[in-house]
Scaffold this active site. Structure first.
Site, PDB file in Angstrom:
ATOM      1  N   PRO A   1       0.830  -1.205   0.000  1.00 54.69           N
ATOM      2  CA  PRO A   1       0.000   0.000   0.000  1.00 54.69           C
ATOM      3  C   PRO A   1       0.867   1.259   0.000  1.00 54.69           C
ATOM      4  O   PRO A   1       1.808   1.376   0.783  1.00 54.69           O
ATOM      5  CB  PRO A   1      -0.793  -0.132   1.303  1.00 54.69           C
ATOM      6  CG  PRO A   1      -0.802  -1.597   1.608  1.00 54.69           C
ATOM      7  CD  PRO A   1       0.525  -2.099   1.121  1.00 54.69           C
ATOM      8  N   GLU A   2       0.558   2.181  -0.905  1.00 50.75           N
ATOM      9  CA  GLU A   2       1.286   3.439  -0.975  1.00 50.75           C
ATOM     10  C   GLU A   2       0.401   4.549  -0.409  1.00 50.75           C
ATOM     11  O   GLU A   2      -0.653   4.279   0.164  1.00 50.75           O
ATOM     12  CB  GLU A   2       1.725   3.694  -2.417  1.00 50.75           C
ATOM     13  CG  GLU A   2       2.691   2.616  -2.923  1.00 50.75           C
ATOM     14  CD  GLU A   2       3.265   2.907  -4.301  1.00 50.75           C
ATOM     15  OE1 GLU A   2       3.124   4.049  -4.782  1.00 50.75           O
ATOM     16  OE2 GLU A   2       3.858   1.990  -4.901  1.00 50.75           O
TER      17      GLU A   2
ATOM     18  N   LYS B   1       3.172   7.065   4.926  1.00 50.95           N
ATOM     19  CA  LYS B   1       2.395   5.829   4.852  1.00 50.95           C
ATOM     20  C   LYS B   1       2.005   5.316   6.237  1.00 50.95           C
ATOM     21  O   LYS B   1       1.575   4.166   6.375  1.00 50.95           O
ATOM     22  CB  LYS B   1       3.191   4.760   4.101  1.00 50.95           C
ATOM     23  CG  LYS B   1       3.523   5.139   2.659  1.00 50.95           C
ATOM     24  CD  LYS B   1       4.325   4.042   1.983  1.00 50.95           C
ATOM     25  CE  LYS B   1       4.805   4.479   0.607  1.00 50.95           C
ATOM     26  NZ  LYS B   1       5.615   3.430  -0.059  1.00 50.95           N
TER      27      LYS B   1
ATOM     28  N   ARG C   1      13.931  -1.939  -7.927  1.00 49.43           N
ATOM     29  CA  ARG C   1      12.492  -1.874  -8.173  1.00 49.43           C
ATOM     30  C   ARG C   1      12.232  -1.899  -9.676  1.00 49.43           C
ATOM     31  O   ARG C   1      12.974  -1.314 -10.468  1.00 49.43           O
ATOM     32  CB  ARG C   1      11.884  -0.597  -7.576  1.00 49.43           C
ATOM     33  CG  ARG C   1      12.165  -0.391  -6.092  1.00 49.43           C
ATOM     34  CD  ARG C   1      11.604  -1.525  -5.239  1.00 49.43           C
ATOM     35  NE  ARG C   1      10.171  -1.614  -5.325  1.00 49.43           N
ATOM     36  CZ  ARG C   1       9.329  -0.911  -4.548  1.00 49.43           C
ATOM     37  NH1 ARG C   1       9.804  -0.048  -3.666  1.00 49.43           N
ATOM     38  NH2 ARG C   1       8.030  -1.073  -4.650  1.00 49.43           N
TER      39      ARG C   1
END
Length: 271
Positions: A2-3, A57, A260
């Site tokens: 989750p961002e 976050k 990434r």
């Protein structure tokens, strides 16, 4: 993972059910999360929740006695449920409220966290060095230009650096750079002010739109009602390596940058 939009969607979903409610119990079934869950019962039972905030976050659940700092990790979720809802696998923590509802923390991979802070939260080690929130005026072209000055790192890595700006994770960094026409490997300190102005605007617009769409569901994310987000239907580059560019029809390139996955269009995005 989750961002920022997914965490903000979660905050918006749980806050109306928590604010001004009194905590009557805290059930910890598994304290072995990313960091061990501290003994919270004495601090939080009997406390009234004053507000639910987000910093980067992290979700911050405020009481007069202190603040619970919650991080969803890779696969965590928070849901508001009736107190008698059967416990399922990976349901690690229940915050039990006087109104008969619970806030349930589920985290299959256990990279999430539930911590406690009695200091001003800005002084907590996890929060004290964070950069500005991207959806506030504190994140602007002058701030970004100053933060990037002299940096030789790739712009995508800088955009994902929480000391420069918080909450722009891999999904939204890919999308913002595509929208701004900037190659993800462009040397950050050499990007001119005009292009940075566009980038700041695109970061803000994309994050705001993702929140409006309920976040991005790729694997694990669901909101406080257990529903998925729909922004994934609007992704232009993330997860589309080898497919055609939505603007020019060129095949999208996929590389590894900072460990990434990074997807971009070699025609539309320039250094």
């Amino acid at each position: 993972m989750p961002e920022l939009p997914e965490v903000e969607v979660t905050r918006q979903g749980i806050a109306p059910h928590l604010v001004e409610q009194t905590v009557v119990d805290l059930i910890v079934r598994n304290a072995s999360l990313r960091w061990p869950v501290p003994e919270l019962a004495k601090q939080i039972i009997g406390q009234t929740i004053r507000q639910v905030r987000r910093r980067a976050k992290y979700l911050l659940i405020d009481t007069d006695a202190g603040t619970s700092i919650v991080h969803l990790g890779m696969s965590g979720s928070l849901r508001i449920l009736p107190h008698d809802t059967p416990v399922e696998k990976h349901d690690h923590i229940d915050l039990v409220l006087a109104n008969g509802r619970i806030l349930r923390f589920n985290d299959p991979r256990r990279f999430g966290a539930w911590l406690w802070c009695q200091l001003p939260e800005e002084a907590h080690p996890l929060l004290e060095k964070l950069g500005p929130e991207p959806l506030t005026d504190a994140f602007n072209v002058n701030q970004l230009a100053a933060a990037l000055a002299g940096k030789k790192k790739a712009i995508k890595l800088c955009l994902m650096d929480n000391h420069i700006v918080v909450g722009v994770g891999n999904i939204y960094a890919n999308e913002a750079l595509f929208a701004a026409g900037i190659h993800p490997e462009a040397e950050a300190g050499k990007i001119d002010i005009e292009r940075l102005t566009v980038l700041v605007a695109e970061v803000k617009q994309i994050l705001a739109h993702a929140i409006k769409q309920g976040g991005t569901t790729l694997k694990d994310f669901t909101n406080a009602e257990g529903k998925p987000g729909y922004f994934a239907q609007k992704l232009h580059v993330y997860g589309r390596g080898g497919e055609t560019c939505t603007q020019c029809g060129n095949l999208l390139s996929e590389i590894r940058l900072g460990q990434r996955t990074t997807v971009f269009c070699g025609i539309c995005q320039t250094r």
